[in-house]
Design an enzyme around this catalytic site. Structure first.
Site, mmCIF file in Angstrom:
data_model
loop_
_atom_site.group_PDB
_atom_site.id
_atom_site.type_symbol
_atom_site.label_atom_id
_atom_site.label_comp_id
_atom_site.label_asym_id
_atom_site.label_seq_id
_atom_site.Cartn_x
_atom_site.Cartn_y
_atom_site.Cartn_z
ATOM 1 C CB SER A 1 -4.461 -81.146 56.633
ATOM 2 O OG SER A 1 -4.569 -80.631 55.319
ATOM 3 C CG HIS B 1 -7.758 -79.114 58.478
ATOM 4 N ND1 HIS B 1 -8.546 -78.096 59.137
ATOM 5 C CD2 HIS B 1 -6.920 -78.320 57.751
ATOM 6 C CE1 HIS B 1 -7.961 -76.894 58.990
ATOM 7 N NE2 HIS B 1 -7.050 -77.104 57.760
ATOM 8 C CG ASP C 1 -6.456 -77.401 54.263
ATOM 9 O OD1 ASP C 1 -6.652 -76.300 54.901
ATOM 10 O OD2 ASP C 1 -5.609 -78.357 54.628
ATOM 11 C CG MET D 1 -6.465 -74.311 48.906
ATOM 12 S SD MET D 1 -5.136 -73.805 48.833
ATOM 13 C CE MET D 1 -4.403 -75.028 49.864
ATOM 14 C CG HIS E 1 -8.621 -73.686 56.763
ATOM 15 N ND1 HIS E 1 -7.202 -73.971 56.874
ATOM 16 C CD2 HIS E 1 -8.729 -72.190 56.702
ATOM 17 C CE1 HIS E 1 -6.559 -72.771 56.713
ATOM 18 N NE2 HIS E 1 -7.448 -71.893 56.601
ATOM 19 C CG MET F 1 -7.256 -71.082 53.197
ATOM 20 S SD MET F 1 -5.783 -71.993 53.000
ATOM 21 C CE MET F 1 -6.610 -73.797 53.159
ATOM 22 C CG MET G 1 -3.564 -69.699 59.050
ATOM 23 S SD MET G 1 -4.174 -71.430 58.550
ATOM 24 C CE MET G 1 -2.584 -72.136 57.605
ATOM 25 C CG ASP H 1 -3.842 -75.424 59.133
ATOM 26 O OD1 ASP H 1 -2.955 -76.253 58.772
ATOM 27 O OD2 ASP H 1 -4.783 -75.156 58.330
HETATM 28 C C1 DX5 Z 1 -2.046 -74.629 54.712
HETATM 29 C C2 DX5 Z 1 -3.562 -75.619 55.107
HETATM 30 C C3 DX5 Z 1 -2.963 -76.608 55.961
HETATM 31 C C4 DX5 Z 1 -1.844 -77.638 55.435
HETATM 32 C C5 DX5 Z 1 -1.062 -78.134 56.606
HETATM 33 O O1 DX5 Z 1 -2.398 -73.843 53.815
HETATM 34 O O2 DX5 Z 1 -4.249 -74.743 55.569
HETATM 35 O O3 DX5 Z 1 -3.936 -77.220 56.477
HETATM 36 O O4 DX5 Z 1 -2.527 -78.739 54.843
HETATM 37 O O5 DX5 Z 1 -0.133 -79.176 56.033
HETATM 38 P P1 DX5 Z 1 1.271 -79.149 56.942
HETATM 39 O O6 DX5 Z 1 0.759 -79.966 58.377
HETATM 40 O O7 DX5 Z 1 2.140 -80.284 55.897
HETATM 41 O O8 DX5 Z 1 1.942 -77.943 57.065
HETATM 42 ZN ZN ZN Z 2 -5.856 -75.682 56.859
#
Ligand code: DX5
Ligand code: ZN
Length: 207
Positions: free
Chosen positions: A9, A34, A36, A38, A51, A53, A122, A160
């Protein structure tokens, strides 16, 4: 049984050296990146596992498809019409995933499983990397594994949040085949070793 996939990630990577970080985890045998989202991108030479969010999601999906996403996953709470969002992702030739938070019930899979390429469970509450794995997600992973197997479809089961070398066996034994790892990869110095430790632990657990 399909192979274990490790998805570093980028949330835990050094953003000032993002290009180098991606190159390093590719060289260290990652299977997916991966990504993420936001609130936005960089396009590496590996399937990008996006992913989302964000809310709402529909307007962003074509942009990520165009940017090269291989998989786009979203949280059902972030879409007014989950079925329409799934259709949108698939119409763009991208694999579709639904993401369930620790407290989000599995009934979201009741009328969507036929359209899914991936279920992302999650194992932390979303927001940031480095949180502790929530153990009560393990029976949920088992339940989703049973539903996927009963469907007879090739749907990836990704987990995740807080996955590390200490719990990866339990996560894989519960039925996960795709493991997101942020801090477990990026906070150790040797990415190849960290990725191999996750993959080896997961593969041993599945035998
Ligand atoms: C959390 C993210 C994850 C995060 C995972 O909101 O969706 O992908 O980066 O990080 P670790 O493996 O450190 O929990
Ligand atoms: Zn994620």
């Amino acid at each position: 049984m399909s192979a274990i996939r490790i998805a570093p990630s980028l949330l835990s990577a050094d953003f000032a050296r993002l290009g180098d970080e991606v190159t390093s985890v590719i060289a260290a045998c990652a299977d997916l990146i991966h990504f993420d989202v936001m609130d936005n991108h960089y396009v590496p030479n590996l399937p990008i596992d996006v992913h989302l969010m964000v809310k709402p999601v529909d307007a962003l999906i074509p942009l990520f498809a165009q940017a090269g996403a291989a998989i786009i996953s979203f949280h059902p709470e972030a879409s007014e019409h989950v079925d329409r969002t799934l259709q949108l992702i698939r119409s763009l030739g991208v694999k579709a995933g639904l993401v369930l938070n620790p407290a989000t019930p599995l009934h979201w899979l009741d009328h969507t499983l036929e359209q899914l390429d991936l279920v992302l469970l999650m194992s932390v509450n979303p927001g940031f990397g480095g949180q502790a794995f929530i153990d009560h997600v393990l029976p949920k992973i088992e339940a989703v594994r049973r539903r996927i197997d009963a469907s007879g479809r090739d749907i990836w089961l990704e987990v995740d949040g807080g996955v590390n070398a200490g719990n990866v066996r339990r996560v894989a034994a519960a039925g996960a085949d795709t493991l997101v790892a942020g801090s477990a990869v990026f906070s150790g110095g040797d990415y190849r070793r960290s990725i191999a430790a996750l993959r080896d632990g997961a593969e041993v657990a599945r035998r």
